[in-house]
Design a protein around this motif. Structure first.
Motif, PDB file in Angstrom:
ATOM      1  N   ALA A  84       3.522  20.437  -9.169  1.00 28.84           N
ATOM      2  CA  ALA A  84       3.816  19.892  -7.843  1.00 28.84           C
ATOM      3  C   ALA A  84       3.649  18.375  -7.850  1.00 28.84           C
ATOM      4  O   ALA A  84       2.922  17.814  -8.673  1.00 28.84           O
ATOM      5  CB  ALA A  84       2.895  20.508  -6.796  1.00 28.84           C
ATOM      6  N   THR A  85       4.347  17.717  -6.932  1.00 28.57           N
ATOM      7  CA  THR A  85       4.118  16.305  -6.654  1.00 28.57           C
ATOM      8  C   THR A  85       3.452  16.213  -5.289  1.00 28.57           C
ATOM      9  O   THR A  85       4.043  16.605  -4.278  1.00 28.57           O
ATOM     10  CB  THR A  85       5.435  15.511  -6.647  1.00 28.57           C
ATOM     11  OG1 THR A  85       5.997  15.526  -7.954  1.00 28.57           O
ATOM     12  CG2 THR A  85       5.193  14.071  -6.224  1.00 28.57           C
ATOM     13  N   ILE A  86       2.215  15.746  -5.256  1.00 34.44           N
ATOM     14  CA  ILE A  86       1.439  15.657  -4.018  1.00 34.44           C
ATOM     15  C   ILE A  86       1.072  14.191  -3.811  1.00 34.44           C
ATOM     16  O   ILE A  86       0.273  13.629  -4.565  1.00 34.44           O
ATOM     17  CB  ILE A  86       0.169  16.531  -4.095  1.00 34.44           C
ATOM     18  CG1 ILE A  86       0.541  17.979  -4.431  1.00 34.44           C
ATOM     19  CG2 ILE A  86      -0.601  16.463  -2.782  1.00 34.44           C
ATOM     20  CD1 ILE A  86      -0.657  18.885  -4.681  1.00 34.44           C
ATOM     21  N   VAL A  87       1.662  13.569  -2.815  1.00 30.01           N
ATOM     22  CA  VAL A  87       1.496  12.133  -2.597  1.00 30.01           C
ATOM     23  C   VAL A  87       0.636  11.878  -1.362  1.00 30.01           C
ATOM     24  O   VAL A  87       0.949  12.346  -0.266  1.00 30.01           O
ATOM     25  CB  VAL A  87       2.856  11.440  -2.434  1.00 30.01           C
ATOM     26  CG1 VAL A  87       2.668   9.928  -2.270  1.00 30.01           C
ATOM     27  CG2 VAL A  87       3.765  11.734  -3.628  1.00 30.01           C
ATOM     28  N   TYR A  88      -0.455  11.165  -1.568  1.00 29.43           N
ATOM     29  CA  TYR A  88      -1.329  10.723  -0.479  1.00 29.43           C
ATOM     30  C   TYR A  88      -0.807   9.376   0.016  1.00 29.43           C
ATOM     31  O   TYR A  88      -0.675   8.420  -0.765  1.00 29.43           O
ATOM     32  CB  TYR A  88      -2.759  10.585  -1.001  1.00 29.43           C
ATOM     33  CG  TYR A  88      -3.731   9.874  -0.071  1.00 29.43           C
ATOM     34  CD1 TYR A  88      -4.420  10.570   0.912  1.00 29.43           C
ATOM     35  CD2 TYR A  88      -3.970   8.502  -0.206  1.00 29.43           C
ATOM     36  CE1 TYR A  88      -5.321   9.930   1.749  1.00 29.43           C
ATOM     37  CE2 TYR A  88      -4.874   7.847   0.629  1.00 29.43           C
ATOM     38  CZ  TYR A  88      -5.548   8.567   1.603  1.00 29.43           C
ATOM     39  OH  TYR A  88      -6.440   7.912   2.430  1.00 29.43           O
TER      40      TYR A  88
ATOM     41  N   ASP B  98       4.111   1.627  -2.173  1.00 29.22           N
ATOM     42  CA  ASP B  98       3.040   0.646  -2.360  1.00 29.22           C
ATOM     43  C   ASP B  98       1.733   1.074  -1.697  1.00 29.22           C
ATOM     44  O   ASP B  98       0.663   0.561  -2.034  1.00 29.22           O
ATOM     45  CB  ASP B  98       3.461  -0.706  -1.793  1.00 29.22           C
ATOM     46  CG  ASP B  98       4.579  -1.349  -2.601  1.00 29.22           C
ATOM     47  OD1 ASP B  98       4.781  -0.934  -3.752  1.00 29.22           O
ATOM     48  OD2 ASP B  98       5.264  -2.244  -2.061  1.00 29.22           O
ATOM     49  N   PHE B  99       1.809   2.000  -0.748  1.00 28.72           N
ATOM     50  CA  PHE B  99       0.613   2.471  -0.048  1.00 28.72           C
ATOM     51  C   PHE B  99       0.295   3.920  -0.419  1.00 28.72           C
ATOM     52  O   PHE B  99      -0.424   4.599   0.309  1.00 28.72           O
ATOM     53  CB  PHE B  99       0.816   2.362   1.466  1.00 28.72           C
ATOM     54  CG  PHE B  99       0.754   0.957   1.994  1.00 28.72           C
ATOM     55  CD1 PHE B  99      -0.368   0.492   2.664  1.00 28.72           C
ATOM     56  CD2 PHE B  99       1.819   0.083   1.819  1.00 28.72           C
ATOM     57  CE1 PHE B  99      -0.421  -0.804   3.157  1.00 28.72           C
ATOM     58  CE2 PHE B  99       1.772  -1.214   2.302  1.00 28.72           C
ATOM     59  CZ  PHE B  99       0.648  -1.667   2.968  1.00 28.72           C
ATOM     60  N   SER B 100       0.823   4.377  -1.538  1.00 28.54           N
ATOM     61  CA  SER B 100       0.686   5.783  -1.907  1.00 28.54           C
ATOM     62  C   SER B 100      -0.116   5.965  -3.186  1.00 28.54           C
ATOM     63  O   SER B 100      -0.222   5.060  -4.010  1.00 28.54           O
ATOM     64  CB  SER B 100       2.072   6.417  -2.104  1.00 28.54           C
ATOM     65  OG  SER B 100       2.829   6.349  -0.926  1.00 28.54           O
ATOM     66  N   ASP B 101      -0.680   7.143  -3.332  1.00 23.00           N
ATOM     67  CA  ASP B 101      -1.382   7.533  -4.546  1.00 23.00           C
ATOM     68  C   ASP B 101      -0.962   8.965  -4.903  1.00 23.00           C
ATOM     69  O   ASP B 101      -1.279   9.895  -4.167  1.00 23.00           O
ATOM     70  CB  ASP B 101      -2.891   7.469  -4.333  1.00 23.00           C
ATOM     71  CG  ASP B 101      -3.671   7.718  -5.633  1.00 23.00           C
ATOM     72  OD1 ASP B 101      -3.047   7.679  -6.714  1.00 23.00           O
ATOM     73  OD2 ASP B 101      -4.883   7.967  -5.547  1.00 23.00           O
ATOM     74  N   PRO B 102      -0.218   9.138  -6.016  1.00 18.84           N
ATOM     75  CA  PRO B 102       0.299   8.120  -6.925  1.00 18.84           C
ATOM     76  C   PRO B 102       1.340   7.229  -6.244  1.00 18.84           C
ATOM     77  O   PRO B 102       1.917   7.636  -5.240  1.00 18.84           O
ATOM     78  CB  PRO B 102       0.923   8.952  -8.055  1.00 18.84           C
ATOM     79  CG  PRO B 102       1.259  10.260  -7.428  1.00 18.84           C
ATOM     80  CD  PRO B 102       0.201  10.514  -6.407  1.00 18.84           C
ATOM     81  N   PRO B 103       1.586   6.027  -6.803  1.00 18.66           N
ATOM     82  CA  PRO B 103       2.474   5.058  -6.144  1.00 18.66           C
ATOM     83  C   PRO B 103       3.953   5.413  -6.323  1.00 18.66           C
ATOM     84  O   PRO B 103       4.701   4.730  -7.031  1.00 18.66           O
ATOM     85  CB  PRO B 103       2.123   3.747  -6.855  1.00 18.66           C
ATOM     86  CG  PRO B 103       1.684   4.169  -8.213  1.00 18.66           C
ATOM     87  CD  PRO B 103       0.966   5.479  -8.020  1.00 18.66           C
TER      88      PRO B 103
END
Length: 373
Positions: free
Chosen positions: A280-284, A358-363
């Motif tokens: 999965a790709t889970i972006v904070y 730019d405000f995400s983790d991962p970016p």
């Protein structure tokens, strides 16, 4: 020095290869990979759930873009609207709405006042917290997924089948989340202290993690998760707790720290889920920082306009006569719409920042938030 430079070149090349592979996977033959969006949350991304389930909103809500109320707690578009536009998808219709709806490109399960976990009467008085809390939104999604495919199989190419997603859409869709704010603020507004709320945060976040796991088991692979906003900058908080310590931009520091604590727990939980679900790709997404920037540059980006006694769309008494409060003058230069929600201008500003990655983790930029297939 030479070794460090060589490592930097190798790292940059590896990053380029990763983004190239991600681009190829997300944009096969130059086409966007997200055929649909399924959104979960509360009023900040409600496109009509509350209005369909309970009562229609009044003007000036919706006046900026739509010219009429559309169920959005805003003068115009929300962040979820800018998300769909950026992916060339139609605005999301609420799952609660049963009138002339096309769900083929996704659905919005949000309803205003929703929380991650159900708040009991001993925390928040009955009637102030939505019963459409996140686990119920998930159950609605599960029912929607199952029933939509039954209709498609039995309806063949009828009009009903064409208005519903294909089976493969669910695994390729983007799943977005904008929820958690009400778990904090509703408790605050009913006399719980910050000290009393803090111990509940891990449990709240754990409930959220369980929903991600359930959706993953249903085939979801791409998740875009917003953290909670800077609560201490909300006019509603500032007027409700006027004695709270202020930071350098006159936001209520203790309430921003509460939001930061929630966000830290959420970020750590998502990091653990990424390890548990490598497919999965889970972006904070750090929406807190993007919106806080507005308050650090008030003359550049606008400022809020708020009064407890004169909320836009509400009724007030002037010289013994009841009148309806009109639109806040020029909301395009304002941050706050009604004390707890943001103007279209602020939503657009925040979306433009966070969609870049730019405000995400991962970016990862929004358009590359799919998992390579």
């Amino acid at each position: 020095m030479h070794g460090s430079y060589q490592y930097h070149i190798q790292f940059s090349f590896s990053s380029f290869i990763w983004f190239y592979n991600q681009f190829q996977s997300c944009f096969p033959l130059g086409k966007l990979s997200f055929p649909a969006i399924f959104n979960f949350g509360a009023s900040n991304s409600d496109t009509g759930g509350y209005a369909a389930a309970f009562i229609q909103l009044k003007s000036p809500n919706g006046d900026t873009l739509f010219g009429m109320p559309t169920g959005r707690f805003c003068d115009g578009r929300l962040i979820v609207d800018f998300t769909t536009e950026s992916l060339d998808l139609p605005f999301l219709s609420s799952y609660q709405n049963s009138l002339a709806i096309n769900f083929s490109h996704g659905s919005n399960f949000t309803t205003a006042s929703s929380t991650i976990r159900l708040l009991t009467a001993n925390v928040v008085p009955y009637g102030h917290a939505s019963q459409f809390y996140l686990p119920l939104q998930y159950l609605q999604f599960a029912q929607f997924k199952n029933r939509s495919q039954i209709i498609r199989r039995h309806g063949d190419m009828t009009i009903y089948a064409s208005l519903l997603p294909r089976e493969e859409t669910f695994s390729k869709a983007l799943y977005t989340f904008d929820i958690g704010q009400n778990d904090l603020t509703q408790s605050l507004f009913f006399n719980m202290t910050i000290v009393q709320i803090l111990p509940a945060i891990p449990n709240i976040v754990n409930h959220f993690s369980n929903i991600i796991k359930n959706l993953y088991n249903f085939g979801a692979r791409s998740f875009w998760v917003y953290n909670t906003r800077p609560l201490g900058c909300f006019p509603k908080i500032l007027t409700s707790f006027p004695l709270a310590e202020k930071d350098s931009v006159i936001c209520a520091k203790p309430y921003n720290l509460l939001a930061q604590r929630f966000n830290a727990e959420l970020k750590n939980a998502l990091a653990r889920l990424m390890i548990e679900f490598p497919l999965a790709t889970i972006v904070y997404v750090d929406l807190y920082s993007a919106l806080y920037f507005l308050y650090t540059h008030p003359t550049k980006n606008g400022k809020y306009n708020y009064s407890e006694e004169a909320i836009c769309g509400g009724n007030i008494s002037v010289n013994g006569k009841s009148i309806t409060v009109g639109s806040c003058k020029d909301p395009s230069v304002r941050v706050s719409w009604d004390g707890v929600h943001f103007t279209e201008a602020a939503n657009k500003f925040a979306f433009d920042l966070v969609s870049t990655g730019d405000f995400s983790d991962p970016p990862i930029p929004l358009k590359l938030a799919c998992h390579p297939r």
